[in-house]
Enzyme design. Sequence first.
Site, PDB file in Angstrom:
ATOM      1  N   ILE A  97      49.205 -22.029   9.546  1.00  0.00           N
ATOM      2  CA  ILE A  97      49.453 -22.590  10.652  1.00  0.00           C
ATOM      3  C   ILE A  97      48.880 -23.855  11.502  1.00  0.00           C
ATOM      4  CG2 ILE A  97      48.874 -21.755  13.181  1.00  0.00           C
ATOM      5  CD1 ILE A  97      49.319 -18.373  12.342  1.00  0.00           C
ATOM      6  N   ASP A 110      39.340 -28.586   6.034  1.00  0.00           N
ATOM      7  CA  ASP A 110      39.566 -27.552   5.250  1.00  0.00           C
ATOM      8  C   ASP A 110      38.781 -27.608   3.939  1.00  0.00           C
ATOM      9  OD1 ASP A 110      42.810 -25.754   5.351  1.00  0.00           O
ATOM     10  OD2 ASP A 110      41.540 -26.375   3.232  1.00  0.00           O
ATOM     11  N   GLY A 126      39.387 -12.577   6.212  1.00  0.00           N
ATOM     12  CA  GLY A 126      38.746 -11.327   5.560  1.00  0.00           C
ATOM     13  C   GLY A 126      39.292 -10.264   5.143  1.00  0.00           C
ATOM     14  N   SER A 129      44.188 -12.447  16.578  1.00  0.00           N
ATOM     15  CA  SER A 129      45.139 -11.765  15.850  1.00  0.00           C
ATOM     16  C   SER A 129      45.769 -10.777  16.820  1.00  0.00           C
ATOM     17  CB  SER A 129      44.861 -11.339  14.341  1.00  0.00           C
ATOM     18  OG  SER A 129      45.633 -10.445  13.682  1.00  0.00           O
ATOM     19  N   ASN A 133      46.120  -4.161  17.558  1.00  0.00           N
ATOM     20  CA  ASN A 133      46.907  -3.149  17.140  1.00  0.00           C
ATOM     21  C   ASN A 133      45.129  -1.855  17.166  1.00  0.00           C
ATOM     22  OD1 ASN A 133      48.949  -4.211  17.710  1.00  0.00           O
ATOM     23  ND2 ASN A 133      49.226  -4.964  15.516  1.00  0.00           N
ATOM     24  N   TYR A 142      38.063  -6.248  10.040  1.00  0.00           N
ATOM     25  CA  TYR A 142      39.084  -7.690  10.467  1.00  0.00           C
ATOM     26  C   TYR A 142      39.067  -7.753  11.777  1.00  0.00           C
ATOM     27  CZ  TYR A 142      42.637 -10.906   9.877  1.00  0.00           C
ATOM     28  OH  TYR A 142      43.249 -11.906  10.750  1.00  0.00           O
ATOM     29  N   LYS A 152      38.468  -9.226  15.192  1.00  0.00           N
ATOM     30  CA  LYS A 152      39.681 -10.432  15.772  1.00  0.00           C
ATOM     31  C   LYS A 152      39.011 -10.134  17.139  1.00  0.00           C
ATOM     32  CE  LYS A 152      41.568 -13.512  13.050  1.00  0.00           C
ATOM     33  NZ  LYS A 152      41.119 -14.945  13.017  1.00  0.00           N
ATOM     34  N   THR A 205      53.588 -17.147   6.915  1.00  0.00           N
ATOM     35  CA  THR A 205      52.852 -17.671   5.917  1.00  0.00           C
ATOM     36  C   THR A 205      52.439 -17.904   4.328  1.00  0.00           C
ATOM     37  OG1 THR A 205      51.215 -16.949   6.877  1.00  0.00           O
ATOM     38  CG2 THR A 205      51.600 -18.463   8.277  1.00  0.00           C
TER      39      THR A 205
END
Length: 263
Positions: free
Chosen positions: A29, A48, A105, A155, A160, A168, A172, A202
Amino acid sequence: MQEFTHKTFNELFDLSGKVAIVTGGANGIGKATALRLAEAGANIAIADLKLEDAQAAVKDIEALGVKALAVECNILKDDDLVAMVDKVVAEFGTINILINNAGGGGGGRENPTTASVDDIRRDFELNVFSGWRLSQLCAPHMKDSGYGSIVFTTSMSSINKSPNMSGYAGSKAAVNHMVANLAHDFGPEVRVNAVGPGATRTDALKTVLTPEIEKKMLANTPIKRLGEADDIAGAMLYFAAPISTWVSGQTIFVNGGGVQTLD
């Protein structure tokens, strides 16, 4: 303050002369976003952990006719963050756009009977603390330039509910709310938003995706395919570009209209 003036279609997406940092920009991404911003005219700094991959991404970006820079950076090390920002400013003179994409994570592996506090702390260090710190470092340059846009990668897990995801997903969710608050802190010159990918093809997803899991994901997805990195990059471009100059503090989920979970 960015005053409203009528812009043509091309002007709404024009990033010519702007300088963008994309963390985790060497692959996936991040790279797709870097390329999309470069196509709009932005000069790009790829930050990076994998310097060789970042240098390869720079070659692809420079082929689009803009300037690019590869910087090795561990977002868990404050010295790396400071040095990276200093290097970008020295190279390009300013910073206008920050894509806080690097993160990670233990999502899906965080059984609370076996996970440690250090495991959960690392989720927050990767996904919350690093982006907050980079925003703090970059915002003054954005304010000085008169144009600023910060975009976090959040995310679907932030909204959710799933097992073994508490650290994690919690980190987020914190990103979503942090973005809404930072918009007040850094406005009016700097806008702060977030993009929440659904299940996107990904390398990370490939490690856990099976035909059975994909079928289950698509059963709850109106647009019957998984996401591609370019799908997420389009939302990143929207938040980075002048077309969204009156949008701040928002989280948009790019998920095919549905919910995709591993359980």
